[in-house]
Design an enzyme around this catalytic site. Structure first.
Site, mmCIF file in Angstrom:
data_model
loop_
_atom_site.group_PDB
_atom_site.id
_atom_site.type_symbol
_atom_site.label_atom_id
_atom_site.label_comp_id
_atom_site.label_asym_id
_atom_site.label_seq_id
_atom_site.Cartn_x
_atom_site.Cartn_y
_atom_site.Cartn_z
ATOM 1 N N HIS A 171 -5.335 40.418 29.726
ATOM 2 C CA HIS A 171 -4.283 41.164 30.418
ATOM 3 C C HIS A 171 -2.907 40.534 30.236
ATOM 4 O O HIS A 171 -1.962 40.899 30.931
ATOM 5 C CB HIS A 171 -4.607 41.290 31.911
ATOM 6 C CG HIS A 171 -5.071 40.016 32.544
ATOM 7 N ND1 HIS A 171 -6.225 39.932 33.278
ATOM 8 C CD2 HIS A 171 -4.549 38.770 32.519
ATOM 9 C CE1 HIS A 171 -6.392 38.681 33.687
ATOM 10 N NE2 HIS A 171 -5.378 37.967 33.253
ATOM 11 N N HIS A 201 -3.146 35.115 23.715
ATOM 12 C CA HIS A 201 -2.307 34.128 24.393
ATOM 13 C C HIS A 201 -1.140 33.648 23.537
ATOM 14 O O HIS A 201 -0.367 32.809 23.981
ATOM 15 C CB HIS A 201 -3.128 32.930 24.891
ATOM 16 C CG HIS A 201 -4.058 33.273 26.013
ATOM 17 N ND1 HIS A 201 -4.948 32.373 26.540
ATOM 18 C CD2 HIS A 201 -4.224 34.427 26.714
ATOM 19 C CE1 HIS A 201 -5.646 32.956 27.516
ATOM 20 N NE2 HIS A 201 -5.207 34.205 27.632
ATOM 21 N N TYR A 258 -0.035 25.431 23.927
ATOM 22 C CA TYR A 258 -0.378 25.862 22.572
ATOM 23 C C TYR A 258 0.635 25.357 21.549
ATOM 24 O O TYR A 258 0.480 25.587 20.349
ATOM 25 C CB TYR A 258 -0.423 27.387 22.473
ATOM 26 C CG TYR A 258 -1.219 28.056 23.563
ATOM 27 C CD1 TYR A 258 -2.401 27.486 24.030
ATOM 28 C CD2 TYR A 258 -0.797 29.240 24.141
ATOM 29 C CE1 TYR A 258 -3.129 28.086 25.036
ATOM 30 C CE2 TYR A 258 -1.521 29.851 25.148
ATOM 31 C CZ TYR A 258 -2.678 29.269 25.590
ATOM 32 O OH TYR A 258 -3.401 29.868 26.587
#
Length: 488
Positions: A171, A201, A258
Site C-alpha cells: 500500500h 518500497h 535502503y
C-alpha cells in the site's frame, strides 16, 4: 458467486479483519468461504470469533472456517492470500538487535538491509511450501496474493521457484499519493493522476498530474516544504526528491534504510529522522509498534469483538488492493493499481528477472501491466542496487548457500556503508545461529558458523541505536489514547 479464499497467517488479526471486510463490501461476494490458517490456534480462534460476529451482525451467508492444517485450508481455494511473518516477533527482534552490534541501525528491517535479508531467508522456504500445496490441492489456476515482506524476495521465489501465479501487493503507492494530494491542496484524491514505477518500497512518482496539469519537481518540493507536518516528518524523503527530481512512495524511515547515505553515522540519523511516530525513522520502530499492537490487542480483545457487531460500511472499504483485484477478476469491473510482478520488459532499464512494482489494469482476463516504462537514471540505479541484493538473497535462501548469503548482505547499500567484510561475515554467522530453528536450509552450515563465532576476533558493541524508544505498557498506551481522544 461462490468460491473459496484461503488466508495464510490469518492470526495477523487486524490485517485479516481489514481484508475480510473489504472483500465483503463487494455485493457479489456475500456467499463465499474464507478459510483461515495459522500456526497459532489461539490467534485463529480470536480472529474467527471476530469474523463470525461480522457475518452474524450483517446477516450474511458467508462461511468462515479456521484450521492449523494449511493444506486443508487450501483445498479448492481459488485465491490464496499470505500475510505471514515466519519467526514472529522473536526472530524479528534478532533482525534488529544483532545488526546493531555491528553499527547497522534499521528502522524497519523487513525489505533489504541485514534484517530484511534474514527475514527473507526464513520466509522463502515456507513460501515455497505454500506454492507446493497450492499446486497440489487448490483450485487449478489458483492465484497467490502475497502481502508478506520482504515483498520482492517472497514474490520472486514464488514465481521463479514455486511456479505459482503470484502477485505481490503493498500500500506504499496509495499512501504516497494521499500525501501528494494533500500538499497540493486537492479537494479529493480523485483529482490526482499518477504513474509510479520501480520496485517495492522504492517506487517513484514519475508522472504526476493534478486535474490534468503536470506537476513538476519545483512545485512539489515547495508544497512539501510548506506543509507544517510533512516538512518535519519527511525530511529525508524531501531531500531525495530534491536530488532525484521525483518523490518516493516509501516512508521516511523505510526509505532511509535502503540507501547508503542517511543512516551510516549516528549523528546523521538524528538529523534526518522525526520521532513523532515510528515510521519516520525511529531505531527498531516497527518492532516496537508491532509489539505494542500485539499486547494491546491481547488486552483489549473484548472491545475488538464488540466493534465487530456493527454493520458493514461500504464507504470505509480500504484501498488495499486485494478486494479490488478479486472484484475485477470475478465481475469484470476494471481496476487500476500498482502491482508486484516479474519485469519481463515492463520497465526497460531494470533486469528482466526482477520483481518490479508498476501500474496495471485488472479485468476478467487477469492483471495486465502497462509496459515500456523507463525510470529516471538515478531511480534505476538505486533500484538496481537492491535488485542485486534481492537476487542473491533469493538464490541463497533456496540453495542454503551461506557464502552467497554473506555476499548478499555485503552488497546491501546500508550494510556496505557501515560494516567491513569481516564484520559482515561474523554478523551473518551470528544471525544464522540465533535463528537456526527457522532456517532449515542452513542446518548443515550452523555447526561451522558456531565454530567460527567461538574463535572470532571481530569486536562488537552494546548499542541500542541512535533513536530507540522503549516498548510502552498497556497503561501508557491507554493513557495516550485517552489524551488524544480528549484533545480531538
Amino acid at each position: 458467486m461462490s468460491f473459496k479464499i484461503a488466508i495464510i497467517g490469518a492470526g495477523s488479526v487486524g490485517f485479516t479483519k481489514k481484508l475480510f471486510t473489504d472483500i465483503l463490501c463487494v455485493p457479489e461476494f456475500s456467499d463465499i468461504e474464507f478459510a483461515l490458517t495459522d500456526l497459532s490456534e489461539h490467534n485463529l480462534q480470536m480472529i474467527k470469533a471476530i469474523l463470525d460476529r461480522i457475518v452474524e451482525a450483517n446477516k450474511l451467508p458467508t462461511r468462515v472456517t479456521a484450521t492449523t492444517d494449511r493444506r486443508k485450508a487450501l483445498e479448492g481455494a481459488r485465491y490464496v492470500i499470505s500475510c505471514v511473518r515466519v519467526g514472529g516477533l522473536e526472530a524479528y527482534a534478532d533482525d534488529i538487535r544483532i545488526p546493531l552490534k555491528y553499527g547497522i541501525d534499521q528502522c524497519v528491517g523487513d525489505t533489504i538491509c541485514a534484517g530484511g535479508i534474514l527475514y527473507g531467508q526464513r520466509n522463502i522456504p515456507v513460501i515455497l511450501d505454500f506454492c507446493k500445496d497450492i499446486l497440489e490441492v487448490a483450485e487449478p489456476g489458483a492465484k497467490f496474493l502475497n502481502y508478506a515482506n520482504p515483498m520482492a524476495m517472497n514474490t520472486w521465489a514464488a514465481i521463479e521457484y514455486g511456479k505459482v501465479d503470484t502477485v505481490g501487493l503493498c500500500h506504499g503507492v496509495q499512501h504516497g499519493a494521499e500525501q501528494i494530494a494533500e500538499v497540493l491542496g486537492a479537494k479529493s484524491h480523485s483529482e490526482l493522476d499518477y504513474v509510479c514505477s520501480g520496485i517495492n518500497h522504492q517506487t517513484w512518482f514519475i508522472d504526476l498530474r493534478l486535474n490534468g496539469r503536470k506537476i513538476g519537481k519545483d512545485e512539489l518540493v515547495a508544497a512539501f516544504e510548506a506543509h507544517p507536518v510533512y516538512s518535519q516528518q519527511e525530511k529525508l524523503r524531501i531531500d531525495v526528491l530534491k536530488r532525484f527530481g521525483v518523490y518516493s512512495t516509501e516512508s521516511n524511515g523505510h526509505l532511509s534504510e535502503y540507501l547508503p547515505w542517511y543512516r551510516k553515522r549516528p549523528d546523521e540519523i538524528t538529523r534526518w529522522i522525526d520521532m513523532s511516530d515510528w515510521i519516520h525513522g525511529e531505531t527498531g520502530g516497527y518492532l516496537r509498534y508491532s509489539t505494542e499492537t500485539r499486547n494491546w490487542f491481547e488486552t483489549e480483545y473484548p472491545q475488538f469483538l464488540e466493534a465487530a457487531s456493527k454493520p458493514l460500511d461500504v464507504s470505509k472499504r480500504s484501498n488495499e488492493h486485494a478486494s479490488h483485484i478479486l472484484e475485477a477478476l470475478e465481475t469484470n469491473r476494471v481496476y487500476r493499481g500498482h502491482f508486484n510482478v516479474k519485469n519481463t520488459g515492463i520497465i526497460t532499464n531494470l533486469p528482466q528477472d526482477a520483481i518490479i512494482e508498476s501500474p496495471g489494469f485488472v479485468d476478467r482476463f487477469g492483471i495486465n501491466m502497462a509496459s515500456d516504462i523507463t525510470l529516471p537514471e538515478a531511480c534505476a540505479a538505486t533500484c538496481m542496487a537492491s535488485i542485486n541484493v534481492q537476487r542473491m538473497s533469493v538464490h541463497a535462501a533456496v540453495t542454503g548457500d551461506i557464502d552467497l548469503l554473506k555476499l548478499a548482505v555485503l552488497h546491501d547499500p546500508l550494510v556496505g556503508a557501515v560494516s567491513t567484510p569481516e564484520e559482515v561475515w561474523q554478523m551473518v554467522d551470528e544471525m544464522v545461529v540465533a535463528q537456526a530453528r527457522w532456517l532449515p536450509q542452513y542446518a548443515d552450515a550452523v555447526p561451522a558458523a558456531k565454530e567460527r563465532l567461538s574463535k572470532s576476533m571481530v569486536k562488537t558493541r552494546d548499542w541500542a541505536g541512535a533513536a530507540r524508544r522503549k516498548v510502552r505498557s498497556i497503561e501508557e498506551l491507554r493513557a495516550e489514547k485517552t489524551a488524544l481522544k480528549q484533545a480531538g
